[in-house]
Write a protein that holds these residues in place. Structure first.
Motif, PDB file in Angstrom:
ATOM      1  N   ASP A  37       0.717  -1.677   0.054  1.00 26.40           N
ATOM      2  CA  ASP A  37      -0.026  -0.273   0.068  1.00 26.40           C
ATOM      3  C   ASP A  37       0.932   1.101  -0.366  1.00 26.40           C
ATOM      4  N   LEU A  50       0.621   4.478  -0.519  1.00 29.73           N
ATOM      5  CA  LEU A  50       0.616   6.253   0.239  1.00 29.73           C
ATOM      6  C   LEU A  50       0.168   5.492   1.670  1.00 29.73           C
ATOM      7  N   GLY A  51       0.217   4.101   2.087  1.00 24.28           N
ATOM      8  CA  GLY A  51      -1.083   4.079   3.573  1.00 24.28           C
ATOM      9  C   GLY A  51       0.262   3.011   4.200  1.00 24.28           C
ATOM     10  N   ASP A  52       1.359   2.685   3.956  1.00 25.17           N
ATOM     11  CA  ASP A  52       2.950   2.604   5.469  1.00 25.17           C
ATOM     12  C   ASP A  52       3.135   3.095   5.348  1.00 25.17           C
ATOM     13  N   PRO A  53       3.816   3.630   6.420  1.00 19.90           N
ATOM     14  CA  PRO A  53       4.311   4.523   7.099  1.00 19.90           C
ATOM     15  C   PRO A  53       5.704   4.702   6.385  1.00 19.90           C
ATOM     16  N   THR A 105      -2.247  12.582   0.541  1.00 21.67           N
ATOM     17  CA  THR A 105      -2.219  11.713   2.345  1.00 21.67           C
ATOM     18  C   THR A 105      -2.099  12.901   3.542  1.00 21.67           C
ATOM     19  N   GLN A 106      -2.883  13.586   2.768  1.00 17.34           N
ATOM     20  CA  GLN A 106      -2.909  15.142   4.149  1.00 17.34           C
ATOM     21  C   GLN A 106      -1.451  14.927   5.342  1.00 17.34           C
ATOM     22  N   GLY A 110      -0.538  11.855   6.810  1.00 12.60           N
ATOM     23  CA  GLY A 110      -0.177  10.778   7.363  1.00 12.60           C
ATOM     24  C   GLY A 110       0.581   9.558   6.406  1.00 12.60           C
ATOM     25  N   PRO A 111       0.114   8.494   6.714  1.00 14.97           N
ATOM     26  CA  PRO A 111       0.129   8.511   8.219  1.00 14.97           C
ATOM     27  C   PRO A 111       0.851   8.273   8.827  1.00 14.97           C
ATOM     28  N   ASP A 112       0.097   8.495  10.329  1.00 13.31           N
ATOM     29  CA  ASP A 112       1.578   8.870  11.359  1.00 13.31           C
ATOM     30  C   ASP A 112       2.979   9.584  11.303  1.00 13.31           C
ATOM     31  N   THR A 150      -5.961   9.441   9.429  1.00 11.66           N
ATOM     32  CA  THR A 150      -5.762  10.863  10.787  1.00 11.66           C
ATOM     33  C   THR A 150      -7.117  11.093  10.373  1.00 11.66           C
ATOM     34  N   THR A 200      -1.641  -1.589   6.978  1.00 11.29           N
ATOM     35  CA  THR A 200      -1.538  -0.998   6.513  1.00 11.29           C
ATOM     36  C   THR A 200      -2.454  -0.018   6.723  1.00 11.29           C
ATOM     37  N   GLU A 201      -2.419   1.680   6.185  1.00 13.13           N
ATOM     38  CA  GLU A 201      -3.739   2.487   6.555  1.00 13.13           C
ATOM     39  C   GLU A 201      -4.940   1.636   5.782  1.00 13.13           C
ATOM     40  N   GLN A 261      -1.852   5.760  15.544  1.00 15.70           N
ATOM     41  CA  GLN A 261      -1.423   5.294  14.148  1.00 15.70           C
ATOM     42  C   GLN A 261      -0.480   4.739  13.770  1.00 15.70           C
ATOM     43  N   LEU A 304      -0.137   0.867  12.667  1.00 15.72           N
ATOM     44  CA  LEU A 304       0.729   0.894  11.287  1.00 15.72           C
ATOM     45  C   LEU A 304       2.685   0.478  11.563  1.00 15.72           C
TER      46      LEU A 304
END
Lengths: 307, 437
Positions: free
Chosen positions: A162, A164-167, A250-251, A253-255, B206, B260-261, B409, B413
């Motif tokens: 993922d 864009l979803g994986d920091p 992504t805003q 994020g994440p984290d 978020t 993931t997210e 998160q 994550l």
């Protein structure tokens, strides 16, 4: 209105007429007169906000008074430090890679290859797109389930992360997109630079039997230095100020893994309604940018052969 | 510069100046003085509200020709806050806006909004205000009883499930899981036997992670509200808090959800595309799911664990102060009452899936007919009965988005330790809130 005078009354003749006065100005004065609108806009939209920011950055969030807390807070604000680190990495990697790729593409497309015009246009295309459009396109590339990249990877039986979803992956993914967008733009400058180099030099190299790579390294590369300096400064400022994609993709994020400085400044100023702290961050960023530009110019000046 | 060119330049400048003066004269406002015009900002978090509100504003214009309403679509809730903040700084706030109910504390602290009680003194108005369900008033009422927001589009978290996957997995497709163990069994069964890629999506983005976390804390037997009524204190470091977060992280670790997210914005699309058998999200998405689902689906209140419950969410109408005249304020109150009559509350609920905000709306003929045809609507109404207030604090963006969301998160994550992350978030948030005393 009984006995209308045939000539204008003398008072009007001697009254101050700005058009007439301007006509009589000396040339230098008239030049400044013409520049006046530009100066007014510069003062209104650049100098005044800058002074306003400096003043705001020394005020507390509520009430009046003078304080340096906003600057002291920077050292302990985790999100600011994270955004600073992210942006440092982002610039450190995207700027040299974009420039290197741009130079490589320019050298390749400077030669007489088949379909050169088409290829040049293709490479330059991303530069014309607005950043927001680029972000939307790449969001489809990176979409974890139906996205282009993962569809290809999935078909080949490879893992489908993922992006864009994986920091751990989000920042590198954004860097790839940034390089894609920037390389074509800077290629154009390098192409112009290459065309400005005297073709006799290449002929001389050929007569002497110098290899192509050696010719590039010893002749073209040094002669392209002024272009590189210019492009490096533009690329660095782009890597800090072009953050539209963070909003779209992504805003931050994440984290906070993709939080960049300008995005954070925006959040602090508007979402958190803390313009004073936002002003302090902005000024620090501007100061760092100016310092970096000065260092770049100084360092590279020594190695540049201006003609 | 040679004189003729200079002459020409100056003549052109003179002509342009004269032209500008003429134009300015033409555009002088010609407005009848008994008319009043106001701005109204409205967000749309789910994609169906915008068109609805446009329609209501047209009806309002027909009914109140003296009030000119300029409706401004302002994006989602957070974008609306940004837009309103900018307008306030510019000295001209909208007279009325739909704002997320959790923005109240910050706006009151900044003296940006006015309490409704000053404008609703007659019995009829009081009856109107008292008609709203109390759980929807909690976030809008302060400890002294002042009302700062009137419920408009209200929601809570519900679970949606894909009946096809349930049938294939040998589960009862008509009933969603009612307890935590049923939930986990159903998730695994739909993955192993039903053919679903994932069992359960609980979005971790978020912007909404805190909201879903509230439900999990409540279910673990903790205080799901997390914050106190004045927004000056949070509770994040109890064993129940830790347990709730560990359960959430276990979904990713065990492959029931992605590790993931799980993006809030695309999770509904993922559910519609059959990526997951179950989804926890806002009841406000029911309209979208109803429109687009190509399979049979069910919806119900979230399953209970130690306790049951979920937070309310959604927007309230608020009255802004900056640059708003008394006459405009009056017009704004008129518009707000028009938008929240039981018939319109029922209409909003029927068309979007937001929850009817009062008994009067719930018993409205249109609503009753809708529920008959579409019994799923009862689920959200039932779920709202146990609803707890939404987490809300002073300096909300810093507390919720900037501190709590990354802490959650980091565990979900990045595999951080739940207890450590929550303890640090508790300390960081306490520090932020201490500056507001």
């Amino acid at each position: 209105m009984t006995d209308a005078p045939a000539v204008a009354p003398p008072t009007e003749r001697s009254s101050w007429n700005p058009l007439r006065a301007a006509r009589k100005l000396p040339d230098a004065g008239f030049a400044y007169f013409l520049l006046l609108p530009a100066f007014i806009f510069l003062a209104l939209f650049t100098v005044k906000p800058l002074i306003g920011s400096i003043i705001a950055s020394t005020q507390p969030r509520r009430g009046d008074g003078f304080t340096l807390d906003n600057y002291a807070r920077l050292a302990t604000d985790d999100v600011f430090l994270k955004a600073l680190g992210n942006n440092f990495l982002f610039s450190l990697i995207t700027v040299p890679v974009s420039l290197g790729l741009a130079m490589l593409l320019a050298v390749l497309l400077h030669q007489n290859v088949r379909g050169r015009g088409f290829l040049r246009a293709g490479v330059f295309a991303p530069a014309i797109l607005p950043m927001v459009a680029v972000a939307v396109i790449w969001m489809y590339f990176y979409q974890p389930n139906i996205g282009v990249i993962n569809s290809i990877l999935g078909a080949l039986g490879l893992p489908t992360p993922d992006w864009l979803g994986d920091p751990g992956l989000v920042l590198p993914s954004l860097m790839v997109m940034m390089v894609w967008k920037e390389a074509g733009f800077f290629m154009l400058f390098y192409l112009a630079g290459l065309q400005g180099i005297d073709p006799e030099l290449e002929e001389a190299s050929r007569l002497e039997g110098t290899g192509k790579f050696r010719h590039f390294w010893k002749v073209s590369f040094p002669l392209l230095m002024p272009t590189t300096l210019f492009a490096a400064i533009v690329a660095l400022s782009d890597s800090i100020k072009m953050v539209d994609f963070v909003f779209v993709m992504t805003q931050g994020g994440p984290d906070n893994a993709s939080n960049l400085l300008l995005f954070y400044i925006y959040k602090v100023a508007f979402a958190q309604h803390w313009p004073q702290f936002a002003a302090a961050i902005s000024l620090v960023v501007v100061a760092v940018l100016v310092a970096l530009a000065l260092i770049q110019i100084r360092l590279m000046d020594r190695k540049i052969h201006y003609r | 510069m040679s004189s003729p060119i200079r002459k020409k330049l100056l003549a052109t400048a003179g002509a342009a100046l004269a032209f500008a003066v003429v134009l300015t004269g033409c555009s002088a406002p010609a407005q009848a003085d008994e008319e009043v015009s106001i701005e109204f900002y409205y967000p749309d978090q789910v994609g169906t509200l915008g068109t609805l509100i446009d329609g209501y504003l047209k009806e309002f214009a027909a009914e109140h020709p003296k009030i000119k309403v300029k409706g401004v679509y302002s994006g989602d809730y957070d974008q609306t806050l940004t837009a309103v903040n900018t307008a306030i700084d510019g000295g001209k706030a909208p007279a009325l806006a739909i704002m997320d109910q959790t923005f109240v504390l910050d706006l009151v602290e900044r003296d940006a909004i006015s309490s409704w009680d000053d404008y609703l003194n007659d019995d009829e108005s009081k009856k109107w205000l008292d008609g709203f369900y109390p759980q929807f008033m909690k976030n809008s009422t302060d400890s002294e009883g002042h009302v700062w927001g009137v419920p408009f589009a209200r929601s809570t978290i519900v679970q949606y499930w894909n009946k096809d996957y349930f049938t294939k997995a040998g589960l009862d497709p008509e009933h969603g899981p009612a307890t935590r163990s049923e939930l986990l069994d159903a998730a695994r069964a739909t993955q192993e036997k039903g053919g679903s890629k994932y069992g359960l999506f609980i979005p971790t983005s978020t912007g909404t992670a805190y909201w879903l976390y509230q439900a999990l804390v409540q279910q673990a037997g903790g205080d799901g509200a997390i914050s106190n009524a004045d927004g000056t204190k949070v509770t994040l470091d109890t064993p129940e808090n830790v347990k709730a977060l560990e359960f959430w992280a276990s979904l990713g670790a065990e492959g029931i959800a992605p590790s993931t997210e799980v993006a809030w914005s695309t999770s509904t699309d993922d559910f519609l595309a059959g990526q997951t058998a179950m989804l926890w999200t806002t009841s406000g998405r029911m309209g979208t799911i109803q429109d687009k689902a190509t399979f049979d689906w069910g919806v119900s209140a979230l399953p209970k664990d130690v306790a049951a419950g979920a937070p309310t969410g959604g927007g309230s109408l608020m009255l802004f102060n900056e640059g708003v005249s008394d006459k405009q304020r009056e017009a704004a109150v008129t518009l707000a009452k028009f938008l929240t009559t039981p018939e319109r509350a029922a209409d909003v609920s029927v068309k979007s899936g937001y929850i009817a905000t009062s008994d009067a709306a719930w018993n409205d003929p249109a609503m009753v007919a809708h529920v008959k045809k579409f019994p799923q609507a009862i689920a959200a109404h039932d779920a709202a009965r146990d609803a707890i207030p939404e987490m809300s604090t002073l300096d909300r963006d810093r507390v919720v988005y900037q501190t709590l969301a990354p802490a959650l998160q980091s565990v979900l994550l990045n595999g951080a330790d739940a207890k450590e992350a929550l303890t640090k978030a508790q300390a960081d948030i306490t520090k932020i809130l201490a500056e507001h005393k």
